[in-house]
Design a protein around this motif. Structure first.
Motif, PDB file in Angstrom:
ATOM      1  N   VAL A  27      -8.646  -5.126  -7.087  1.00 31.68           N
ATOM      2  CA  VAL A  27      -9.433  -3.897  -7.140  1.00 31.68           C
ATOM      3  C   VAL A  27      -8.527  -2.754  -7.566  1.00 31.68           C
ATOM      4  O   VAL A  27      -7.418  -2.609  -7.050  1.00 31.68           O
ATOM      5  N   ILE A  28      -8.994  -1.967  -8.506  1.00 29.43           N
ATOM      6  CA  ILE A  28      -8.359  -0.696  -8.853  1.00 29.43           C
ATOM      7  C   ILE A  28      -9.358   0.375  -8.455  1.00 29.43           C
ATOM      8  O   ILE A  28     -10.514   0.344  -8.891  1.00 29.43           O
ATOM      9  N   CYS A  29      -8.910   1.302  -7.592  1.00 29.51           N
ATOM     10  CA  CYS A  29      -9.847   2.280  -7.042  1.00 29.51           C
ATOM     11  C   CYS A  29      -9.383   3.712  -7.246  1.00 29.51           C
ATOM     12  O   CYS A  29      -8.200   3.980  -7.449  1.00 29.51           O
ATOM     13  N   ASP A  30     -10.350   4.619  -7.158  1.00 28.40           N
ATOM     14  CA  ASP A  30     -10.059   6.046  -7.303  1.00 28.40           C
ATOM     15  C   ASP A  30      -9.562   6.635  -5.986  1.00 28.40           C
ATOM     16  O   ASP A  30      -9.515   5.956  -4.954  1.00 28.40           O
ATOM     17  N   ALA A  31      -9.192   7.907  -6.024  1.00 21.91           N
ATOM     18  CA  ALA A  31      -8.608   8.583  -4.862  1.00 21.91           C
ATOM     19  C   ALA A  31      -9.610   8.787  -3.730  1.00 21.91           C
ATOM     20  O   ALA A  31      -9.203   9.028  -2.591  1.00 21.91           O
ATOM     21  N   ASN A  32     -10.902   8.701  -4.014  1.00 15.68           N
ATOM     22  CA  ASN A  32     -11.922   8.883  -2.977  1.00 15.68           C
ATOM     23  C   ASN A  32     -12.274   7.597  -2.241  1.00 15.68           C
ATOM     24  O   ASN A  32     -12.865   7.641  -1.171  1.00 15.68           O
ATOM     25  N   PHE A  33     -11.933   6.460  -2.794  1.00 15.47           N
ATOM     26  CA  PHE A  33     -12.260   5.160  -2.215  1.00 15.47           C
ATOM     27  C   PHE A  33     -11.482   4.970  -0.910  1.00 15.47           C
ATOM     28  O   PHE A  33     -10.316   5.355  -0.824  1.00 15.47           O
ATOM     29  N   PRO A  34     -12.093   4.342   0.101  1.00 16.36           N
ATOM     30  CA  PRO A  34     -11.378   4.103   1.362  1.00 16.36           C
ATOM     31  C   PRO A  34     -10.376   2.948   1.213  1.00 16.36           C
ATOM     32  O   PRO A  34     -10.475   1.905   1.873  1.00 16.36           O
ATOM     33  N   GLY A  35      -9.425   3.146   0.321  1.00 20.30           N
ATOM     34  CA  GLY A  35      -8.497   2.090  -0.058  1.00 20.30           C
ATOM     35  C   GLY A  35      -7.704   1.495   1.080  1.00 20.30           C
ATOM     36  O   GLY A  35      -7.565   0.275   1.179  1.00 20.30           O
ATOM     37  N   ASP A  36      -7.155   2.334   1.951  1.00 22.99           N
ATOM     38  CA  ASP A  36      -6.309   1.822   3.015  1.00 22.99           C
ATOM     39  C   ASP A  36      -7.087   0.913   3.965  1.00 22.99           C
ATOM     40  O   ASP A  36      -6.660  -0.206   4.261  1.00 22.99           O
ATOM     41  N   SER A  37      -8.241   1.371   4.437  1.00 22.76           N
ATOM     42  CA  SER A  37      -9.004   0.561   5.391  1.00 22.76           C
ATOM     43  C   SER A  37      -9.554  -0.706   4.741  1.00 22.76           C
ATOM     44  O   SER A  37      -9.565  -1.771   5.367  1.00 22.76           O
ATOM     45  N   VAL A  38      -9.970  -0.617   3.500  1.00 18.90           N
ATOM     46  CA  VAL A  38     -10.480  -1.803   2.800  1.00 18.90           C
ATOM     47  C   VAL A  38      -9.340  -2.783   2.530  1.00 18.90           C
ATOM     48  O   VAL A  38      -9.475  -3.990   2.737  1.00 18.90           O
ATOM     49  N   ALA A  39      -8.195  -2.269   2.097  1.00 20.31           N
ATOM     50  CA  ALA A  39      -7.060  -3.138   1.771  1.00 20.31           C
ATOM     51  C   ALA A  39      -6.547  -3.908   2.978  1.00 20.31           C
ATOM     52  O   ALA A  39      -6.021  -5.009   2.833  1.00 20.31           O
ATOM     53  N   ARG A  40      -6.698  -3.370   4.168  1.00 17.47           N
ATOM     54  CA  ARG A  40      -6.246  -4.073   5.375  1.00 17.47           C
ATOM     55  C   ARG A  40      -6.978  -5.394   5.560  1.00 17.47           C
ATOM     56  O   ARG A  40      -6.461  -6.307   6.199  1.00 17.47           O
ATOM     57  N   GLU A  41      -8.191  -5.499   4.998  1.00 17.00           N
ATOM     58  CA  GLU A  41      -8.967  -6.736   5.107  1.00 17.00           C
ATOM     59  C   GLU A  41      -8.776  -7.655   3.897  1.00 17.00           C
ATOM     60  O   GLU A  41      -9.293  -8.763   3.876  1.00 17.00           O
ATOM     61  N   SER A  42      -8.059  -7.192   2.881  1.00 18.47           N
ATOM     62  CA  SER A  42      -7.815  -8.007   1.689  1.00 18.47           C
ATOM     63  C   SER A  42      -6.817  -9.114   2.002  1.00 18.47           C
ATOM     64  O   SER A  42      -6.200  -9.143   3.070  1.00 18.47           O
ATOM     65  N   VAL A  43      -6.636 -10.032   1.069  1.00 16.88           N
ATOM     66  CA  VAL A  43      -5.679 -11.124   1.255  1.00 16.88           C
ATOM     67  C   VAL A  43      -4.279 -10.565   1.476  1.00 16.88           C
ATOM     68  O   VAL A  43      -3.565 -10.977   2.389  1.00 16.88           O
ATOM     69  N   LEU A  44      -3.856  -9.615   0.663  1.00 14.51           N
ATOM     70  CA  LEU A  44      -2.516  -9.033   0.789  1.00 14.51           C
ATOM     71  C   LEU A  44      -2.367  -8.253   2.089  1.00 14.51           C
ATOM     72  O   LEU A  44      -1.308  -8.270   2.708  1.00 14.51           O
ATOM     73  N   GLY A  45      -3.407  -7.559   2.500  1.00 14.63           N
ATOM     74  CA  GLY A  45      -3.409  -6.887   3.787  1.00 14.63           C
ATOM     75  C   GLY A  45      -2.851  -5.478   3.826  1.00 14.63           C
ATOM     76  O   GLY A  45      -2.823  -4.859   4.884  1.00 14.63           O
ATOM     77  N   ASN A  46      -2.392  -4.981   2.696  1.00 15.07           N
ATOM     78  CA  ASN A  46      -1.935  -3.597   2.640  1.00 15.07           C
ATOM     79  C   ASN A  46      -2.240  -3.000   1.264  1.00 15.07           C
ATOM     80  O   ASN A  46      -2.379  -3.718   0.287  1.00 15.07           O
ATOM     81  N   LEU A  47      -2.365  -1.689   1.246  1.00 12.89           N
ATOM     82  CA  LEU A  47      -2.725  -0.966   0.034  1.00 12.89           C
ATOM     83  C   LEU A  47      -1.536  -0.828  -0.903  1.00 12.89           C
ATOM     84  O   LEU A  47      -0.442  -0.467  -0.472  1.00 12.89           O
ATOM     85  N   LEU A  48      -1.765  -1.099  -2.174  1.00 15.46           N
ATOM     86  CA  LEU A  48      -0.773  -0.850  -3.220  1.00 15.46           C
ATOM     87  C   LEU A  48      -1.122   0.471  -3.885  1.00 15.46           C
ATOM     88  O   LEU A  48      -2.289   0.861  -3.896  1.00 15.46           O
ATOM     89  N   ARG A  49      -0.139   1.149  -4.457  1.00 16.17           N
ATOM     90  CA  ARG A  49      -0.399   2.490  -4.986  1.00 16.17           C
ATOM     91  C   ARG A  49       0.167   2.652  -6.393  1.00 16.17           C
ATOM     92  O   ARG A  49       1.279   2.215  -6.669  1.00 16.17           O
ATOM     93  N   LEU A  50      -0.621   3.311  -7.224  1.00 18.70           N
ATOM     94  CA  LEU A  50      -0.175   3.824  -8.517  1.00 18.70           C
ATOM     95  C   LEU A  50      -0.590   5.293  -8.534  1.00 18.70           C
ATOM     96  O   LEU A  50      -1.532   5.698  -9.219  1.00 18.70           O
TER      97      LEU A  50
END
Length: 153
Positions: A27-50
């Motif tokens: 997933v590539i998401c914008d700054a408004n997306f709840p990236g951190d909370s969603v990423a915690r449930e992803s396979v990797l388990g943490n948010l990546l940032r660009l």
């Protein structure tokens, strides 16, 4: 610095891209997306940032090294505009241009309703947050394969 590698691709993102297998989703998401909370449930388990880049620019960097799946109908998807599923905002039009350029072919986005997008993102391999300030700069990409020249297609 590395040769022939987009300088936006930091070590964490490169590690995730290399670790993904065929059929895994990113997933590539914008700054408004709840990236951190969603990423915690992803396979990797943490948010990546660009940070500090637009979603289309992040897509260009990621797709410079990651092939899209050619075995499924829709290897690229976008979040629908709430109440206007047919509307394609500028950020999504720009992203479409990057996807097509990276693949050297037309790869139309499938659309995903907002809450369905959140659920799918939670199941993704990883989530990459960008500095994209425009709404609906959220996308899902399915990783493909790179076959040896003599491998059956």
């Amino acid at each position: 610095m590395l040769k022939n590698l987009d300088p936006l691709l930091n070590a964490d993102v490169l590690h995730a891209l290399r670790s993904m297998g065929h059929g895994d989703e990113l997933v590539i998401c914008d700054a408004n997306f709840p990236g951190d909370s969603v990423a915690r449930e992803s396979v990797l388990g943490n948010l990546l940032r660009l940070d500090g880049v637009s979603a289309p620019r992040a897509i260009r960097a990621v797709l410079s090294v990651m092939p899209l799946d050619t075995f499924i109908e829709h290897p690229a998807s976008r979040m629908e505009v709430v109440g206007e599923p047919q509307t394609i905002p500028a950020v999504q039009r720009e992203a479409q241009t990057e996807v097509n350029a990276a693949e050297g072919r037309e790869v139309p986005f499938a659309s995903i309703e907002r809450f369905a997008f959140y659920e799918r993102a939670r199941k993704a391999y990883c989530v990459i947050a960008t500095g994209e300030e425009r709404g609906y700069g959220c996308f899902v990409f399915t990783k493909g394969v790179l076959l040896a020249p003599d491998a059956p297609r």
